[in-house]
Design a protein around this motif. Structure first.
Motif, PDB file in Angstrom:
ATOM      1  N   THR A 126       0.912  -1.672   0.079  1.00 24.15           N
ATOM      2  CA  THR A 126       0.341   0.077   0.125  1.00 24.15           C
ATOM      3  C   THR A 126       0.676   1.337  -0.093  1.00 24.15           C
ATOM      4  OG1 THR A 126      -1.210  -1.359   1.452  1.00 24.15           O
ATOM      5  CG2 THR A 126      -1.643   1.299   1.348  1.00 24.15           C
ATOM      6  N   GLU A 156      -3.460  -5.012  -3.224  1.00 23.85           N
ATOM      7  CA  GLU A 156      -4.588  -6.031  -2.284  1.00 23.85           C
ATOM      8  C   GLU A 156      -5.914  -5.750  -0.757  1.00 23.85           C
ATOM      9  OE1 GLU A 156      -3.983  -6.828   1.607  1.00 23.85           O
ATOM     10  OE2 GLU A 156      -2.541  -5.276   1.450  1.00 23.85           O
ATOM     11  N   LEU A 158      -7.256  -7.421   0.435  1.00 18.63           N
ATOM     12  CA  LEU A 158      -7.320  -8.721   2.307  1.00 18.63           C
ATOM     13  C   LEU A 158      -7.149  -8.378   3.593  1.00 18.63           C
ATOM     14  CD1 LEU A 158      -3.679 -10.423   0.869  1.00 18.63           C
ATOM     15  CD2 LEU A 158      -5.841 -11.019  -0.286  1.00 18.63           C
ATOM     16  N   GLU A 160      -7.374  -9.003   7.451  1.00 19.15           N
ATOM     17  CA  GLU A 160      -5.919 -10.314   7.753  1.00 19.15           C
ATOM     18  C   GLU A 160      -7.350 -11.247   8.921  1.00 19.15           C
ATOM     19  OE1 GLU A 160      -3.326  -8.659  10.760  1.00 19.15           O
ATOM     20  OE2 GLU A 160      -2.041  -7.487   9.588  1.00 19.15           O
ATOM     21  N   ASN A 213      -9.430   2.265   2.103  1.00 19.11           N
ATOM     22  CA  ASN A 213      -9.284   1.837   3.270  1.00 19.11           C
ATOM     23  C   ASN A 213      -9.847   3.495   3.935  1.00 19.11           C
ATOM     24  OD1 ASN A 213      -8.310  -0.650   2.964  1.00 19.11           O
ATOM     25  ND2 ASN A 213      -6.383  -0.445   4.301  1.00 19.11           N
ATOM     26  N   SER A 258     -17.767  -0.062  18.302  1.00 21.20           N
ATOM     27  CA  SER A 258     -16.993  -1.056  18.642  1.00 21.20           C
ATOM     28  C   SER A 258     -15.642   0.154  19.834  1.00 21.20           C
ATOM     29  CB  SER A 258     -15.475  -0.940  17.575  1.00 21.20           C
ATOM     30  OG  SER A 258     -14.897  -0.177  17.600  1.00 21.20           O
ATOM     31  N   GLY A 260     -12.979   1.037  19.177  1.00 19.93           N
ATOM     32  CA  GLY A 260     -12.311   2.038  17.746  1.00 19.93           C
ATOM     33  C   GLY A 260     -11.980   0.714  16.930  1.00 19.93           C
ATOM     34  N   GLY A 262      -8.389  -0.799  14.573  1.00 18.92           N
ATOM     35  CA  GLY A 262      -6.318  -0.851  14.951  1.00 18.92           C
ATOM     36  C   GLY A 262      -5.921  -1.012  13.610  1.00 18.92           C
ATOM     37  N   CYS A 265      -3.331  -1.867   9.546  1.00 16.71           N
ATOM     38  CA  CYS A 265      -3.755  -1.001   7.937  1.00 16.71           C
ATOM     39  C   CYS A 265      -4.677   0.674   8.506  1.00 16.71           C
ATOM     40  CB  CYS A 265      -4.519  -1.446   7.102  1.00 16.71           C
ATOM     41  SG  CYS A 265      -3.565  -3.364   6.224  1.00 16.71           S
ATOM     42  N   ASP A 269      -2.860   4.413   7.099  1.00 14.43           N
ATOM     43  CA  ASP A 269      -3.596   4.487   5.525  1.00 14.43           C
ATOM     44  C   ASP A 269      -4.135   5.636   5.674  1.00 14.43           C
ATOM     45  OD1 ASP A 269      -1.964   2.396   4.404  1.00 14.43           O
ATOM     46  OD2 ASP A 269      -4.290   1.424   3.960  1.00 14.43           O
ATOM     47  N   PHE A 324      -6.009  -7.206  17.454  1.00 13.98           N
ATOM     48  CA  PHE A 324      -6.748  -6.045  16.974  1.00 13.98           C
ATOM     49  C   PHE A 324      -8.281  -6.210  16.331  1.00 13.98           C
ATOM     50  CE2 PHE A 324      -7.024  -5.294  12.214  1.00 13.98           C
ATOM     51  CZ  PHE A 324      -5.912  -6.507  11.960  1.00 13.98           C
ATOM     52  N   LYS A 325      -8.432  -7.584  16.934  1.00 15.99           N
ATOM     53  CA  LYS A 325      -9.788  -8.024  16.010  1.00 15.99           C
ATOM     54  C   LYS A 325      -9.323  -9.281  15.959  1.00 15.99           C
ATOM     55  CE  LYS A 325      -8.831  -8.515  10.937  1.00 15.99           C
ATOM     56  NZ  LYS A 325      -9.489  -8.194  10.026  1.00 15.99           N
ATOM     57  N   GLU A 389     -13.442  -8.838  19.079  1.00 10.07           N
ATOM     58  CA  GLU A 389     -14.371  -9.321  18.289  1.00 10.07           C
ATOM     59  C   GLU A 389     -14.396 -10.921  18.467  1.00 10.07           C
ATOM     60  OE1 GLU A 389     -13.001  -7.650  17.137  1.00 10.07           O
ATOM     61  OE2 GLU A 389     -13.283  -6.615  14.763  1.00 10.07           O
TER      62      GLU A 389
HETATM   63  C1  UGA Z   1      -8.525  -3.809   6.222  1.00  7.72           C
HETATM   64  C2  UGA Z   1      -9.035  -3.894   4.844  1.00  7.72           C
HETATM   65  O1  UGA Z   1     -10.382  -4.756   5.191  1.00  7.72           O
HETATM   66  C3  UGA Z   1      -8.527  -5.167   4.275  1.00  7.72           C
HETATM   67  O2  UGA Z   1      -9.580  -4.413   3.043  1.00  7.72           O
HETATM   68  C4  UGA Z   1      -7.347  -4.081   3.597  1.00  7.72           C
HETATM   69  O3  UGA Z   1      -6.551  -4.802   2.277  1.00  7.72           O
HETATM   70  C5  UGA Z   1      -5.972  -4.475   4.221  1.00  7.72           C
HETATM   71  O4  UGA Z   1      -7.003  -3.505   5.776  1.00  7.72           O
HETATM   72  C6  UGA Z   1      -4.932  -4.197   4.273  1.00  7.72           C
HETATM   73  O5  UGA Z   1      -4.858  -2.596   3.916  1.00  7.72           O
HETATM   74  O6  UGA Z   1      -3.744  -3.949   4.488  1.00  7.72           O
HETATM   75  P1  UGA Z   1      -7.386  -5.271   8.298  1.00  7.72           P
HETATM   76  O7  UGA Z   1      -7.148  -4.255   8.925  1.00  7.72           O
HETATM   77  O8  UGA Z   1      -6.814  -6.849   8.801  1.00  7.72           O
HETATM   78  O9  UGA Z   1      -8.622  -4.959   7.031  1.00  7.72           O
HETATM   79  O10 UGA Z   1      -9.122  -5.665   9.341  1.00  7.72           O
HETATM   80  P2  UGA Z   1     -10.704  -5.523   9.306  1.00  7.72           P
HETATM   81  O11 UGA Z   1     -11.738  -5.765   9.340  1.00  7.72           O
HETATM   82  O12 UGA Z   1     -10.500  -4.035   8.220  1.00  7.72           O
HETATM   83  O13 UGA Z   1     -10.471  -4.333   9.769  1.00  7.72           O
HETATM   84  C7  UGA Z   1      -9.934  -2.983  10.857  1.00  7.72           C
HETATM   85  C8  UGA Z   1     -10.327  -2.788  12.134  1.00  7.72           C
HETATM   86  O14 UGA Z   1     -11.587  -1.822  12.714  1.00  7.72           O
HETATM   87  C9  UGA Z   1      -9.827  -4.075  13.234  1.00  7.72           C
HETATM   88  O15 UGA Z   1      -9.293  -3.372  14.300  1.00  7.72           O
HETATM   89  C10 UGA Z   1     -12.296  -4.178  13.819  1.00  7.72           C
HETATM   90  O16 UGA Z   1     -11.474  -4.711  14.749  1.00  7.72           O
HETATM   91  C11 UGA Z   1     -12.596  -2.687  13.295  1.00  7.72           C
HETATM   92  N1  UGA Z   1     -14.189  -2.669  12.788  1.00  7.72           N
HETATM   93  C12 UGA Z   1     -14.266  -3.417  11.548  1.00  7.72           C
HETATM   94  C13 UGA Z   1     -14.748  -1.822  13.857  1.00  7.72           C
HETATM   95  O17 UGA Z   1     -14.821  -1.899  14.856  1.00  7.72           O
HETATM   96  N2  UGA Z   1     -16.374  -2.346  13.498  1.00  7.72           N
HETATM   97  C14 UGA Z   1     -16.236  -2.466  12.476  1.00  7.72           C
HETATM   98  O18 UGA Z   1     -17.376  -3.042  11.535  1.00  7.72           O
HETATM   99  C15 UGA Z   1     -15.910  -3.416  11.374  1.00  7.72           C
END
Ligand code: UGA
Length: 434
Positions: A126, A156, A158, A160, A213, A258, A260, A262, A265, A269, A324-325, A389
């Motif tokens: 990225t 990408e 993706l 995690e 993002n 939530s 927040g 984290g 990414c 970003d 972080f998730k 979660e």
């Molecule tokens: C994120 C993007 O979703 C991917 O599409 C992207 O490829 C990736 O960044 C990247 O740039 O590499 P990721 O960081 O793995 O993916 O995690 P997410 O599932 O997007 O969650 C990010 C954070 O938001 C977590 O802390 C999660 O708990 C939080 N979250 C997510 C919420 O608080 N509420 C939601 O409704 C969704």
């Protein structure tokens, strides 16, 4: 020009590089992954995983055994043996929010130095808009012979914890190109994957990633802001999100209130997109507000805990979740870790548990008790917190928790439980936006 099965090199075996390389091997290509850390290469060659990602370990082993997936610490070997080279190196944040592109620059030089015939160089990391132009310039400058090459941006998407599935079943494949020459090779690589292919210019492709993002982060901050209004007005954010999400133009996903967001990414970003916008002469105040709401969400959660407990100092608090998730052992920019550090600073005694992230958390959390079973965490606690979660936390033995806790108080930072049911079970239950 090149046809499948393709000879592919992936430079960088972090989350993105390792998943990408392994999945390319899985769909039949010959892949060689390069990492400049010899101990990581040794680990991967012996079948050990540097990260936890569901389904990845078996896939690495299967493809390595089939001879389609190799690991080396030599960029020269990787580049020489391939037709298409993917760059998947870290692009970490700098203190001012901009992106440190020194790994990108270094790898571009290294590729240039061993380039002896036409190859396609693809950026997977990225990066801020206009990085592809710089990569092309650098390769041209450092390449001794006059070799032709093309640079492509292939961001990408993706997540995690779901990376393998996201890779094999993406919503779209984005290809940013300077001309049509590399399009065939990239389409051949992705041919087994059924998804629409967006072919555009490099700058637009790079922007698709940062804009996506940032938009997702915005969506989370939006529902978090709405959750504050729900709390103050006596409404339920889950009901509001469900009602909003039924509108196809909005959609229900990423509307989970939530403590927040984290991870490695979104925070990075967002800062990078704000910074690059500033450099291009635009003040992206909307995204600065997204950051502010995210920070405030954690503050409000801690305040909620303090309001209920009166004093946090000396309280024994159980924390479920450190990653972080869900579905990952990654603790980078984890709201759960930030919360633990904050509670420690306030003088709380912590008993913590995470299904996957305990080892990583031990490197950053000091003077806390790591408990190896979620049902033992509540023992003797004045309060319990859900910070990640993980779906298995819904299986927590609540009757036992209520009995073994000093006070049955549960702060749910991820809205995993039903408030009415928690009340019936005898808990003082505080969640987000309800
Ligand atoms: C994120 C993007 O979703 C991917 O599409 C992207 O490829 C990736 O960044 C990247 O740039 O590499 P990721 O960081 O793995 O993916 O995690 P997410 O599932 O997007 O969650 C990010 C954070 O938001 C977590 O802390 C999660 O708990 C939080 N979250 C997510 C919420 O608080 N509420 C939601 O409704 C969704």
């Amino acid at each position: 020009m090149f046809n499948a099965p393709m000879k592919i090199c992936i430079i960088g075996t972090g989350y993105v590089g390792l998943v990408t390389g392994t999945c390319f091997a899985e769909i039949g290509h010959d892949v060689i992954c390069v990492d400049n850390a010899p101990e990581k290469v040794k680990m991967l060659n012996s079948g050990q995983m540097p990260i936890f990602e569901p389904g990845l370990e078996e896939m690495v082993k299967r493809n390595a055994a089939a001879g389609r997936l190799k690991f080396t610490s030599s960029t020269k070997e990787g580049v020489e043996k391939s037709d298409v080279v993917f760059i998947a190196v870290p692009t970490p944040p700098q203190p001012d929010g901009s992106v440190d592109l020194s790994f990108m620059e270094k790898v571009s030089r290294e590729i240039a130095e061993v380039l002896t015939r036409y190859k396609v160089i693809v950026d997977k990391s990225t990066v801020p808009v206009r990085t592809g132009e710089k990569v092309a310039e650098t390769i041209k400058r450092y390449c001794k012979s006059k070799v032709e090459f093309d640079v492509v941006s292939n961001p990408e998407f993706l997540r995690e914890g779901f990376a393998v599935d996201d890779f094999l079943h993406p919503d779209r494949i984005v290809l940013g190109v300077q001309n049509q020459r590399p399009v065939h090779a990239l389409k051949e690589i992705y041919a087994p994957i059924k998804a629409p292919v967006v072919v555009t210019d490099i700058n637009s492709a790079e922007l698709i990633k940062h804009a996506s993002n940032s938009f997702l982060a915005l969506k989370i901050s939006y529902i978090n802001a709405v959750s504050v209004i729900c709390e103050e007005a006596g409404a339920n954010v889950e009901e509001v999100a469900a009602g909003m999400g039924m509108d196809k133009r909005i959609g229900r996903s990423f509307l989970n209130a939530s403590l927040g967001f984290g991870g490695s990414c979104f925070p990075k970003d967002l800062s990078a997109f704000i910074k690059i916008s500033e450099q291009l002469g635009y003040d992206f105040g909307l995204l600065r507000e997204v950051q502010k709401i995210n920070a405030l969400q954690m503050e409000r959660f801690v305040r909620k805990m303090a309001d209920t407990l009166w004093v946090i100092k000396e309280k024994k608090i159980g924390v479920l979740g450190l990653a972080f998730k869900q579905n990952t052992d990654d603790i980078r920019m984890s709201p759960a870790i930030a919360l633990c550090q904050r509670l420690r600073k306030e003088g709380a005694h912590l008993r913590v548990y995470d299904p996957k992230a305990m080892d990583k958390a031990k490197t950053v959390l000091k003077e806390v008790t790591f408990v190896d079973d979620m049902n033992k965490v509540p023992e003797g606690c004045d309060a319990l917190v859900i910070a990640t979660e993980w779906p298995q936390f819904k299986e927590l033995d609540l009757d036992n928790a209520r009995k073994v806790m000093t006070h049955p108080i549960l702060f749910d930072g991820r809205n995993l439980f039903d408030p009415a049911q928690m009340e019936t079970l005898g808990f003082i239950y505080k969640s987000v936006g309800r």
